[in-house]
Design an enzyme around this catalytic site. Structure first.
Site, short mmCIF file in Angstrom:
data_model
loop_
_atom_site.label_atom_id
_atom_site.label_comp_id
_atom_site.label_asym_id
_atom_site.label_seq_id
_atom_site.Cartn_x
_atom_site.Cartn_y
_atom_site.Cartn_z
N MET A 158 7.18 2.07 -7.30
CA MET A 158 8.43 2.10 -6.52
C MET A 158 8.70 0.72 -5.92
O MET A 158 9.50 0.58 -4.99
CB MET A 158 8.34 3.17 -5.43
CG MET A 158 8.15 4.56 -6.04
SD MET A 158 8.74 5.89 -4.99
CE MET A 158 7.67 5.71 -3.58
N HIS B 232 -0.84 -2.69 -6.61
CA HIS B 232 -0.02 -2.61 -7.84
C HIS B 232 -0.49 -3.67 -8.85
O HIS B 232 -0.62 -3.39 -10.05
CB HIS B 232 1.45 -2.88 -7.52
CG HIS B 232 2.09 -1.92 -6.57
ND1 HIS B 232 2.53 -2.29 -5.32
CD2 HIS B 232 2.36 -0.60 -6.68
CE1 HIS B 232 3.07 -1.25 -4.70
NE2 HIS B 232 2.98 -0.21 -5.51
N ASP C 75 -3.42 7.30 -4.92
CA ASP C 75 -2.67 8.56 -4.97
C ASP C 75 -3.44 9.50 -5.90
O ASP C 75 -3.00 9.78 -7.02
CB ASP C 75 -1.25 8.31 -5.46
CG ASP C 75 -0.50 7.38 -4.53
OD1 ASP C 75 0.05 7.86 -3.55
OD2 ASP C 75 -0.51 6.15 -4.78
N SER D 189 -0.77 -0.33 0.89
CA SER D 189 0.32 0.60 0.65
C SER D 189 1.62 -0.09 1.04
O SER D 189 1.65 -0.85 2.03
CB SER D 189 0.13 1.85 1.51
OG SER D 189 1.34 2.58 1.60
P1 AMP Z 1 3.95 3.32 -5.53
O1 AMP Z 1 4.76 2.08 -5.71
O2 AMP Z 1 3.46 3.53 -4.13
O3 AMP Z 1 4.60 4.54 -6.13
O4 AMP Z 1 2.62 3.09 -6.36
C1 AMP Z 1 2.66 2.75 -7.73
C2 AMP Z 1 1.25 2.83 -8.28
O5 AMP Z 1 0.40 1.93 -7.57
C3 AMP Z 1 0.64 4.23 -8.14
O6 AMP Z 1 -0.08 4.54 -9.32
C4 AMP Z 1 -0.27 4.05 -6.95
O7 AMP Z 1 -1.36 4.95 -6.95
C5 AMP Z 1 -0.74 2.64 -7.13
N1 AMP Z 1 -1.24 2.08 -5.87
C6 AMP Z 1 -0.60 2.03 -4.68
N2 AMP Z 1 -1.41 1.50 -3.73
C7 AMP Z 1 -2.58 1.22 -4.33
C8 AMP Z 1 -3.83 0.67 -3.88
N3 AMP Z 1 -4.02 0.30 -2.62
N4 AMP Z 1 -4.82 0.54 -4.79
C9 AMP Z 1 -4.64 0.91 -6.08
N5 AMP Z 1 -3.50 1.44 -6.57
C10 AMP Z 1 -2.48 1.59 -5.71
#
Ligand code: AMP
Length: 283
Positions: A30, A37, A150, A185
């Site tokens: 996102m 990421h 997640d 995050s």
């Molecule tokens: P998001 O943009 O929050 O939807 O996350 C996109 C992807 O990045 C998802 O697969 C999340 O699980 C992963 N992600 C987010 N934060 C972390 C983190 N701290 N460590 C590893 N993967 C992450």
């Protein structure tokens, strides 16, 4: 690095690569990219010829009182980081491109979405499963990488890919943390200075639980009680859940006699944060 804004252009791009025998790795996000990421992109980069990143703040995974409108964005920085990480194409669709006005299909799973975050976010995982299905059909990857930050989402995607026979290999990336232990995050951007300290209660709880289990504590209720007191000692915290559960089914366990997932969701002020760890009593 190409930037593709429509489904048609993204599909044509992928089809052209596949026709040439190229393999495609995909990392859906996102946006508001951070090192978590980037670690997924780095994991995927050597595995395939092409590396596709999607940036789409998916409205269908946000409930009515959640932070959809406030969700942080910085496309310029995201595109720069993506390029540095070796991304070959970014899929950057508008909402109407993914959800035309007559859209009406939703992917549901029977059991996994009802545990952990699903209890307080009832529409969330249906929205995630639906958008990931669409993104898979648009990007047509060979491999897709999801973060274990997640964990429930990761399990749901793996289950869905198996149930619906997607020919896509799903890989998990380990949780990337700040130097003080806070899991990275995009939502950490909401935390004020004092709240940042309270947010450390999550990773520290995982550590405390790991120590108790290593010392032989097998009763989740005993550890949970300690964690509740510990977390409540930090200002502005409100516990959503503390769950000791089976890492595959996410069902709560009554006894810690094999590897378990400890998953936490805590509100710090208005910001809801999650974290988790796999803990094995034999190690
Ligand atoms: P998001 O943009 O929050 O939807 O996350 C996109 C992807 O990045 C998802 O697969 C999340 O699980 C992963 N992600 C987010 N934060 C972390 C983190 N701290 N460590 C590893 N993967 C992450």
């Amino acid at each position: 690095m190409e930037i593709l804004k429509t489904k048609k252009r993204m599909q044509q791009w992928s089809e052209a690569r596949r026709k040439k025998g190229k393999t495609i790795c995909f990392v859906p996000t996102m946006g508001y990219l951070h090192q978590g990421h980037i670690s997924l992109l780095e994991k995927g980069r050597p595995l395939c010829d092409e590396l596709v990143l999607s940036i789409f703040v998916n409205p269908s995974q946000f409930g009515p009182n959640e932070d959809l409108d406030a969700y942080p964005m910085d496309i310029e920085s995201d595109l720069r980081l993506a390029k540095e990480a070796g991304v070959t194409a970014v899929f950057l669709p508008q909402k109407e491109e993914i959800y035309p006005h007559d859209f009406q299909t939703r992917i549901c799973l029977d059991s996994l979405p009802h545990h952990l975050c699903g209890k307080s976010r009832p529409v969330h995982f249906g929205g995630v499963a639906t958008v990931v299905t669409k993104l898979f059909n648009i990007v047509m990857p060979d491999v897709a990488v999801f973060g274990k930050k997640d964990y429930q989402q990761f399990q749901i995607i793996r289950q869905m890919v198996s149930d619906l026979d997607f020919n896509i290999e799903i890989l998990g990336g380990e949780i990337v943390r700040e130097s003080d232990g806070l899991a990275m995050s995009s939502r950490n951007a909401y935390l004020a200075a004092g709240q940042r300290e309270s947010a450390l209660s999550l990773s520290r709880s995982l550590h405390l639980a790991g120590q108790a289990i290593a010392k032989g504590e097998k009763n989740p209720a005993v550890i949970e009680k300690k964690l509740i007191a510990f977390i409540q000692g930090f200002p502005e915290t409100r516990i959503d859940y503390i769950s000791f559960c089976d890492p595959t089914t996410l069902e709560p366990v009554g006894l810690i006699d094999k590897q378990i997932l400890l998953a936490l969701a805590i509100r710090v002020g208005k910001t809801r944060l999650i974290d988790n760890a796999l803990i094995d009593p034999s190690q």
